[in-house]
Enzyme design. Structure first.
Site, mmCIF file in Angstrom:
data_model
loop_
_atom_site.group_PDB
_atom_site.id
_atom_site.type_symbol
_atom_site.label_atom_id
_atom_site.label_comp_id
_atom_site.label_asym_id
_atom_site.label_seq_id
_atom_site.Cartn_x
_atom_site.Cartn_y
_atom_site.Cartn_z
ATOM 1 N N HIS A 192 25.654 -26.050 16.568
ATOM 2 C CA HIS A 192 25.730 -24.682 17.100
ATOM 3 C C HIS A 192 24.434 -23.922 16.777
ATOM 4 C CE1 HIS A 192 27.988 -20.907 18.134
ATOM 5 N NE2 HIS A 192 27.074 -20.384 17.321
ATOM 6 N N GLU A 193 24.057 -23.908 15.499
ATOM 7 C CA GLU A 193 22.872 -23.151 15.089
ATOM 8 C C GLU A 193 21.591 -23.765 15.654
ATOM 9 O OE1 GLU A 193 23.208 -20.292 13.978
ATOM 10 O OE2 GLU A 193 25.303 -20.394 13.349
ATOM 11 N N HIS A 252 21.015 -22.427 19.115
ATOM 12 C CA HIS A 252 20.291 -21.149 19.065
ATOM 13 C C HIS A 252 18.799 -21.397 18.821
ATOM 14 C CE1 HIS A 252 23.694 -18.470 19.193
ATOM 15 N NE2 HIS A 252 24.211 -18.894 18.055
ATOM 16 N N HIS A 308 16.965 -22.851 21.830
ATOM 17 C CA HIS A 308 16.860 -21.800 22.850
ATOM 18 C C HIS A 308 15.680 -20.883 22.506
ATOM 19 C CE1 HIS A 308 19.213 -18.544 25.349
ATOM 20 N NE2 HIS A 308 18.038 -18.841 25.867
#
Length: 598
Positions: free
Chosen positions: A387-388, A391, A394
């Site tokens: 998940h992190e 980020h 991105h």
């Protein structure tokens, strides 16, 4: 019990490399002094923003000082989070926070001064090649123009600002400090004080009496303050309606969506598409009832585990390898950046004494992102890692392909990349799982993500929509009305398999997001957009991957809806939500098959 290590004992390979931001404290101090000494330069443009050249120079200086301040802040904040008990970095963080206030203050004249210019001159600036890098900034300023008031009116609204914070502040104090919950019985039979933090743990208990006791104690406590809490929420609605009217917006919802240029249709489509998909949630509730083997499914059964605790021990090294394998559908380039991040000093891996809890991704333009974890050897931590890193990649691709001003993506887009990584990881694990117990554990984990992030947040969003619609018609919103609207929504969303307990009518009173009005829908749209991307990537392959990578590289260079649309996810239609729901339907089907409940 294994002792938590001291920061000094954490191996270098498990720490993030903040030296990539500033090699040492001396370098940080030097940049700090540079920003301080150059603040006066900002004032030199005040009263002179009337031609393209002065506006360009002003924006360039604004970017320069903002980026330096951002870098100073990220370094100080991350150092502080390594060990929050260390006073040196607490002082450094306080120092840079004060600097940021000064920097923002020195720039506060820019937008009002540009807005005061005649409309034709503003339009000419947008088309001026000398200001090409600032085209979107100028367009944003022009969009605001119709909602900006005269100087005296703006000054008056600014003075109202402190008063306007009152409903949220009062709720925060009431909710976090003044509300005292009773003692409830835990799994060990001992009585313990109920708290916000312990509530979810009680709801996840295998003992139904523990769940029921905590549920009734929680809402019984809020029920005693129903008049005060209704008045507090009502005051927040009044505040938002006042601002919307003062700034000439048709409604509080439109005022809230305007900044990101999100059409009201996006909000309406989400609610309509979820209504269309409620039979799926009803089917999931039916399955939950069967798996729990209960005559009646109650609201306090929603978080109860559906399978015997299946323990998945996953070391950090194993988690890294699995995550790397799971993102292979995104191509070699994406996997290479992931590997670079996993091995290249981006991540602070393990818990240590004084370290900030939880996980996040932070960073400043021009250096790689930084990810804080508190890794445990379990499934949840592996999902947190991917998940992190979603980020992080991105941000990395946005920064690599955009200029400073257009690199920062909006909150509306923020959860898409992180959730897409989770979807790919889940797909990878399910495809390779041969143990029925493990597979059921994974399916339950994923189905509950849909329930809590899409259905529950949309129900919250619909509640907000309904109460604002009433308030804007001048109708009263007593605690009876709020409870009635909220209870009816729970009945509608959870279906016939659910016995909707009377106590749930007070749940609206404990949701802090209702004081950040029209915010929760972004959780549901972000999750749906990610699932839509995942489905396209796994079925179409390379064309979908190229579109998705284009999305990651776009940063904030255009409005959120347009960026997603170009990548193949049109949130102005219900289609992405329907695609996400088709994934949810497959999950339920697999769960029914495995449990013999179909």
């Amino acid at each position: 019990m294994k002792q938590v290590m001291k920061r000094s004992d954490v191996p270098a390979a498990s720490r993030w490399r903040l030296e990539d931001l500033f090699p040492d404290q001396k370098a940080w101090d030097k940049d700090y002094e540079t920003v301080k000494s150059r603040l006066g330069e900002m004032g030199a443009f005040e009263g002179k923003l009337s031609d393209a050249d002065s506006i360009r120079q002003c924006f360039e200086l604004e970017d320069e000082l903002s980026l330096m301040t951002e870098r100073l802040y990220v370094y100080a904040s991350n150092r502080h989070h390594e060990n929050t008990a260390e006073p040196v970095y607490q002082a450094l963080l306080d120092k840079v926070k004060k600097l940021a206030v000064e920097v923002n203050g020195s720039m506060s004249y820019i937008t009002p001064e540009i807005l005061a210019l005649p409309a034709d001159r503003l339009e000419a600036f947008v088309a001026d090649p000398a200001l090409a890098s600032y085209k979107k900034t100028l367009e944003d300023i022009i969009r605001q123009k119709q909602h900006v008031l005269s100087k005296p009116e703006e000054a008056l609204l600014a003075q109202v600002g402190n008063v306007a914070q009152a409903p949220g502040t009062i709720f925060g104090v009431l909710n976090n400090a003044d509300l005292k919950f009773p003692l409830v019985r835990g799994d060990d039979g001992e009585e313990v004080e109920l708290t916000h933090g312990r509530y979810i743990q009680f709801l996840e208990s295998r003992n139904r009496d523990v769940r029921k006791g905590a549920f009734e104690a929680m809402y019984g406590t809020y029920g005693k303050l129903r008049n005060t809490l209704a008045a507090t929420l009502g005051a927040n609605l009044t505040k938002n309606m006042f601002y919307a009217k003062a700034r000439k917006y048709p409604s509080a919802l439109e005022a809230s969506l305007y900044g990101d240029k999100i059409p009201v249709d996006v909000y309406d489509n989400l609610v309509a598409a979820i209504h269309e998909s409620l039979p799926l949630l009803h089917r999931y509730m039916e399955l939950r009832k069967k798996l729990l083997n209960v005559d009646e499914l109650h609201m306090y059964d929603l978080f109860a585990p559906l399978v015997d605790e299946y323990k998945m021990d996953i070391t950090y090294e194993e988690a890294k390898q699995t995550v790397l394998e799971s993102v292979k559908p995104l191509g070699d380039g994406y996997a290479a950046i992931m590997e670079q991040g996993l091995e290249g000093g981006w991540i602070d891996v393990y818990e240590n004494e004084g370290k900030r809890s939880g996980a996040y991704c932070s960073g400043a333009f021009g250096t790689h992102p930084f990810v804080l974890l508190n890794h445990k050897d379990n499934l949840s931590s592996m999902f947190t890692l991917t998940h992190e890193m979603g980020h992080a990649i991105h941000s990395y691709l946005s920064d690599s392909n955009q200029e400073y001003r257009s690199a920062q993506y909006t909150i509306f887009l923020a959860e898409v990349a992180s959730t897409l990584n989770e979807a790919l990881l889940m797909n990878y694990l399910l495809e390779r799982s041969t143990d029925p117990k493990q597979k059921m554990y994974l399916l339950c984990y994923y189905a509950d993500k849909f329930r809590t992030t899409v259905f529950r947040q949309t129900m919250f969003a619909e509640f907000e929509q309904l109460i604002y619609a009433r308030a804007e018609k001048g109708e009263s919103l007593t605690h009876q009305e709020l409870c009635s609207i909220y209870y009816d929504l729970n009945v509608r969303y959870h279906g016939a398999a659910m016995t909707v307990d009377k106590e749930i009518e007070m749940e609206w009173a404990r949701i802090p997001h209702f004081y950040r009005s029209f915010y929760v829908f972004k959780y549901a749209t972000g999750f749906s957009a990610a699932e839509s991307f995942a489905k396209q990537i796994l079925t179409e392959g390379e064309p979908a991957v190229e579109r998705y990578l284009g999305f990651l590289k776009s940063g904030g260079s255009d409005y959120s809806i347009e960026i997603l649309k170009r990548a193949g996810v049109d949130m102005s239609t219900p289609e992405p939500i329907r695609q996400a729901m088709s994934v949810f339907e497959q999950l339920i089907g697999q769960m029914e098959q495995l449990s013999g409940a179909n």
